[in-house]
Design an enzyme around this catalytic site. Sequence first.
Site, PDB file in Angstrom:
ATOM      1  NE  ARG A 149      46.629  14.117  26.871  1.00 12.32           N
ATOM      2  CZ  ARG A 149      47.642  13.315  27.218  1.00 12.32           C
ATOM      3  NH1 ARG A 149      47.429  12.032  27.476  1.00 12.32           N
ATOM      4  NH2 ARG A 149      48.870  13.798  27.313  1.00 12.32           N
ATOM      5  CG  HIS A 171      52.774  12.057  24.117  1.00  7.22           C
ATOM      6  ND1 HIS A 171      51.513  11.861  24.657  1.00  7.22           N
ATOM      7  CD2 HIS A 171      53.484  10.963  24.462  1.00  7.22           C
ATOM      8  CE1 HIS A 171      51.464  10.701  25.286  1.00  7.22           C
ATOM      9  NE2 HIS A 171      52.662  10.125  25.172  1.00  7.22           N
ATOM     10  CD  GLU A 215      53.173   9.533  30.939  1.00 11.47           C
ATOM     11  OE1 GLU A 215      52.152   8.962  31.337  1.00 11.47           O
ATOM     12  OE2 GLU A 215      54.091   8.931  30.337  1.00 11.47           O
ATOM     13  CG  ASN A 233      48.914  10.526  31.780  1.00 10.96           C
ATOM     14  OD1 ASN A 233      47.835  11.085  31.635  1.00 10.96           O
ATOM     15  ND2 ASN A 233      49.901  10.647  30.905  1.00 10.96           N
ATOM     16  CE1 TYR A 251      48.357   3.534  31.097  1.00 12.97           C
ATOM     17  CE2 TYR A 251      49.759   5.361  31.750  1.00 12.97           C
ATOM     18  CZ  TYR A 251      48.926   4.758  30.826  1.00 12.97           C
ATOM     19  OH  TYR A 251      48.654   5.381  29.635  1.00 12.97           O
ATOM     20  CD  GLU A 307      48.910   8.722  28.599  1.00 14.25           C
ATOM     21  OE1 GLU A 307      49.468   7.665  29.016  1.00 14.25           O
ATOM     22  OE2 GLU A 307      49.500   9.589  27.946  1.00 14.25           O
TER      23      GLU A 307
END
Length: 453
Positions: free
Chosen positions: A78, A122, A167, A292, A294, A352
């Site tokens: 990606r 991005h 994002e 994504n 985290y 991600e």
Amino acid sequence: MSANRQFPEGFLWGAATAAYQVEGSSTADGAGMSIWDRFAHTPGMTLNGDTGDVACDQYRRYREDAALMADLGLKAYRFSISWSRVLPQGKGASNPAGLDYYDRLADALLEKGIEPLATLYHWDLPAALDDRGGWLNPDIADWFADYAQLMYRKLDGRVKTWATLNEPWVVTDGGYLHGALAPGHRSRFEAPIASHQLLRAHGAAVKAYRAEGQHRIGIVVNLEPKYPASPAPADLAAVKRADAYMNRQYLDPIFKGSYPPELKEIFGEAWPEWPAEDYALIAQPIDWLGVNYYTRNVTRHDETKWPLKAAAVRQDQAAYTETGWEVFPQGLTDTLLWVKQRYGDLPITITENGAAFYDPPTAEGGRVQDPLRVGYLKSHLNAVLDAIEKGVKVEGYMVWSLLDNLEWSLGYSKRFGIVHVNFKTQERTPKDSARFYAEVIAANGGAPLAKGG
């Protein structure tokens, strides 16, 4: 834990990067300047004055990186396209050298049996468009759709999975509300406008794909589940605001045709009213969703925190990464289940997931031991499996990141890669986490996720 827990057949294993973070040569060969070129070269905006001028030099080393991915058994890569590399002014005349680069990158990946996944945006808006108002200008939806159409015509067929934005929350929160990221604005009035124009641009690019493309298009959002610090009504209300602001602000308009009501409370007089046709544009059906993940956020009410009146509570006895994020794999399972429950049974790719832990600047003896990252990946892959076993359609997993790279305003101080990069020599060294990930891919889960360590 059973050694037989495996991912679905055909599960897409890959890694992710972003153009400004890895490519380098960002204004070479006719490319235009982006807002990140401008921001990083502004004194005091990035740690140590670090820039993406060289980064990982992938613009020139893409074949080496494709071979490295193949050695690790990756099935997908990606990457993001630099808008200003292909359209130096953001619109109008294209740059043949920039288009040729993404042509060659896609071919190099396919030659190695690696599927290219392309993200159109991005965070690196052409500076020429920022000069025209950037994400505050309603014309940007058309500019973005024209750029998207150019890339569809160039790459669709070789690229079968497209993402419009990566994002959008970070673009707005960092770039227009708090000023920590490009373009560095700090305005309660600008932030909701930027969010809305990002979503309109997304809708316009999806619409353009329906006219041009033959495969799949979606959007990538960063989701961070919010858990109340206590059962107190003020904390529960703070959780609702935080969740609306970060998680529902972008998905509700796409899937439900409206913004969460809490946003009006958060922004007050700065919250605009938008016409119905905007919501119709934003709510174009998409084919897949990129998530994504985290960390999580344990949230309490805090009157001093602008504009959410909500603060994160650090957890005792918890592990934290170098970026100060709690390691909390259960949050990934919870997030995936929440998406399915709230928005339906859409195919999801983890676009991600990864962690920054301390790694040395150089790889001594050809090896980089990173047991904390190995543990992070193992626990989070098991969390993905938990969600799949509960009925979530997860189709793929892209580790963040393939390479140590420029971590935006934090410069080169935080290493997320499964491949170590010596930024002085550009030497690549797969870390222990890369070897672990290769084992997981080869087994499609199974034993590597079950063994201790």
